[in-house]
Design a protein around this motif. Structure first.
Motif, PDB file in Angstrom:
ATOM      1  N   LEU A 307      -2.579  -6.679   7.298  1.00 25.10           N
ATOM      2  CA  LEU A 307      -2.756  -5.525   6.415  1.00 25.10           C
ATOM      3  C   LEU A 307      -1.727  -5.518   5.296  1.00 25.10           C
ATOM      4  N   ASP A 308      -0.498  -5.963   5.599  1.00 23.53           N
ATOM      5  CA  ASP A 308       0.536  -6.024   4.570  1.00 23.53           C
ATOM      6  C   ASP A 308       0.166  -7.067   3.512  1.00 23.53           C
ATOM      7  N   GLN A 309      -0.404  -8.183   3.951  1.00 26.32           N
ATOM      8  CA  GLN A 309      -0.845  -9.227   3.021  1.00 26.32           C
ATOM      9  C   GLN A 309      -1.909  -8.686   2.070  1.00 26.32           C
ATOM     10  N   LEU A 310      -2.879  -7.946   2.618  1.00 20.69           N
ATOM     11  CA  LEU A 310      -3.928  -7.368   1.786  1.00 20.69           C
ATOM     12  C   LEU A 310      -3.369  -6.291   0.858  1.00 20.69           C
ATOM     13  N   ALA A 311      -2.472  -5.462   1.376  1.00 22.47           N
ATOM     14  CA  ALA A 311      -1.882  -4.396   0.559  1.00 22.47           C
ATOM     15  C   ALA A 311      -1.188  -4.984  -0.664  1.00 22.47           C
ATOM     16  N   LYS A 312      -0.393  -6.021  -0.465  1.00 23.29           N
ATOM     17  CA  LYS A 312       0.327  -6.649  -1.582  1.00 23.29           C
ATOM     18  C   LYS A 312      -0.638  -7.291  -2.575  1.00 23.29           C
ATOM     19  N   MET A 313      -1.713  -7.893  -2.058  1.00 28.07           N
ATOM     20  CA  MET A 313      -2.697  -8.503  -2.953  1.00 28.07           C
ATOM     21  C   MET A 313      -3.327  -7.443  -3.853  1.00 28.07           C
ATOM     22  N   TRP A 314      -3.736  -6.308  -3.256  1.00 30.19           N
ATOM     23  CA  TRP A 314      -4.377  -5.255  -4.038  1.00 30.19           C
ATOM     24  C   TRP A 314      -3.384  -4.556  -4.978  1.00 30.19           C
ATOM     25  N   LEU A 315      -2.146  -4.433  -4.545  1.00 28.94           N
ATOM     26  CA  LEU A 315      -1.132  -3.839  -5.428  1.00 28.94           C
ATOM     27  C   LEU A 315      -0.868  -4.740  -6.638  1.00 28.94           C
ATOM     28  N   ARG A 316      -0.872  -6.053  -6.420  1.00 26.78           N
ATOM     29  CA  ARG A 316      -0.663  -6.986  -7.529  1.00 26.78           C
ATOM     30  C   ARG A 316      -1.842  -6.971  -8.503  1.00 26.78           C
TER      31      ARG A 316
END
Length: 365
Positions: A307-316
């Motif tokens: 979930l952290d990986q996805l969160a960072k991707m969407w934030l970027r």
């Protein structure tokens, strides 16, 4: 009424055998008439052998495989598939056509090129009834195989064969196991997870609208690494590559992380809870906990990483609001997402987004 094969499967299963519904994917019984029907006694024999093989592995996961038992199963599997495909009298035809297609695919520079060759020439080599498409789905690409609709158990076995054979050929060309590959089939989960996993050991979605292999787009740029001279040896060992018994043990941490990420990217309605995820992988919760413990992690830690990986991707990417990201990642509310992100990364989601934007501007300057 439950057949002896059903009872054998039930006893060897890590979950119940799902019954055959009267309707599947909106198609009634008339639409389910198989194009080629395997004799019931042959199917019973195949399923019983597969269930015994899988059950022995569950009981003794660290023990070496019984090569004689495996060889007998592979011979039975080959016969079952050839009969299902209407090629029982001409197995050499299958080998010849596979060799031709592999030679064409090996001419591609990348795995994406090889798959394009597969799509282009599959109908020419296998006949007009064969139709394969390659569809861009954003973060992944789907190799859609238009397979004939069979009864549930026969259909699922045939669909898993199609997924596994195509994946085996593509991984042979890559010279390695591809990361993040998953599948989907049109059938219900009508076989025990242990048997399904023996035939296809990747994350799998049941009851889909099509049979397809899903590849992360990043894997499509991998170079074709084999020589044409390697093809005869590969084909001689082909049956071994389509059974999980001969494959290296998959990293469960990676499988779970990939499945969670893929589900969130697709907006799947099911929450990524442990019971849901391990059922999709064809495992029991106890087996999953043991394997994760051997890898030094817990399910909660793997889920948090994904979930952290996805969160960072969407934030970027800046394509979603923070509220929307929290919702898509299964958090109860935005505050819970912010707390979890700060605890893991030492800053809020908004601060992370600003930091990444600042780094990007500095690079452009």
């Amino acid at each position: 009424m439950q057949t002896s094969a059903d009872r054998s499967l039930q006893s060897a299963s890590d979950g119940p055998v799902v019954g055959r519904p009267e309707q599947q994917n909106g198609a009634g019984p008339a639409a389910r008439t198989p194009t080629a029907r395997v004799e019931e006694v042959v199917t019973e024999n195949f399923l019983r052998t597969a269930a015994e093989l899988a059950a022995n592995r569950v009981r003794n996961p660290a023990a070496p495989w019984d090569e004689a038992h495996l060889a007998a199963f592979l011979q039975l599997y080959r016969g079952w598939i050839l009969q299902a495909l209407g090629m029982a009298d001409a197995p050499e035809v299958w080998a010849e056509r596979s060799a031709i297609l592999l030679h064409l695919m090996a001419g591609g520079a990348t795995i994406g090129d090889a798959i394009a060759m597969l799509v282009r020439f599959a109908q020419t080599i296998w006949g007009s009834h064969t139709k394969i498409e390659f569809i861009d789905e954003g973060a992944s690409a789907a190799l859609v195989i238009h397979d004939p609709l069979h009864p549930d158990q026969e259909g699922l076995i045939c669909a898993l064969w199609l997924l596994r054979t195509n994946l085996s050929q593509i991984e042979f060309l890559a010279g390695r196991e591809l990361v993040g590959v998953s599948g989907r089939v049109r059938y219900s989960q009508c076989l025990p997870g242990t048997v399904t996993n023996l035939l296809f050991d990747r994350p799998l979605v049941f009851g889909a609208s099509e049979t397809a292999l899903l590849f992360p787009t990043s894997e499509l740029d991998r170079a074709v690494a084999v020589r044409v001279s390697d093809i005869p040896l590969y084909l001689s060992q082909f049956m071994r590559t389509v059974v999980g018994a001969y494959r290296s043990s998959s990293n469960l941490r990676s499988l779970i992380s990939t499945l969670i990420c893929d589900d969130r990217l697709r907006g799947a309605p099911e929450l990524a809870t442990m019971p849901v995820v391990v059922r999709r992988l064809g495992l029991t919760a106890a087996t999953a906990r043991r394997r994760l413990r051997e890898e030094g992690v817990t399910f909660r830690e793997v889920k948090a990483e994904a979930l952290d990986q996805l969160a960072k991707m969407w934030l970027r990417e800046k394509t979603r609001t923070i509220d929307s990201i929290a919702e898509h990642l299964d958090f109860s509310d935005t505050h819970a997402f912010r707390r979890a992100f700060r605890r893991r990364n030492g800053m809020s989601p908004r601060a992370y987004r600003s930091l990444i934007a600042g780094l990007g501007n500095a690079t452009e300057g």
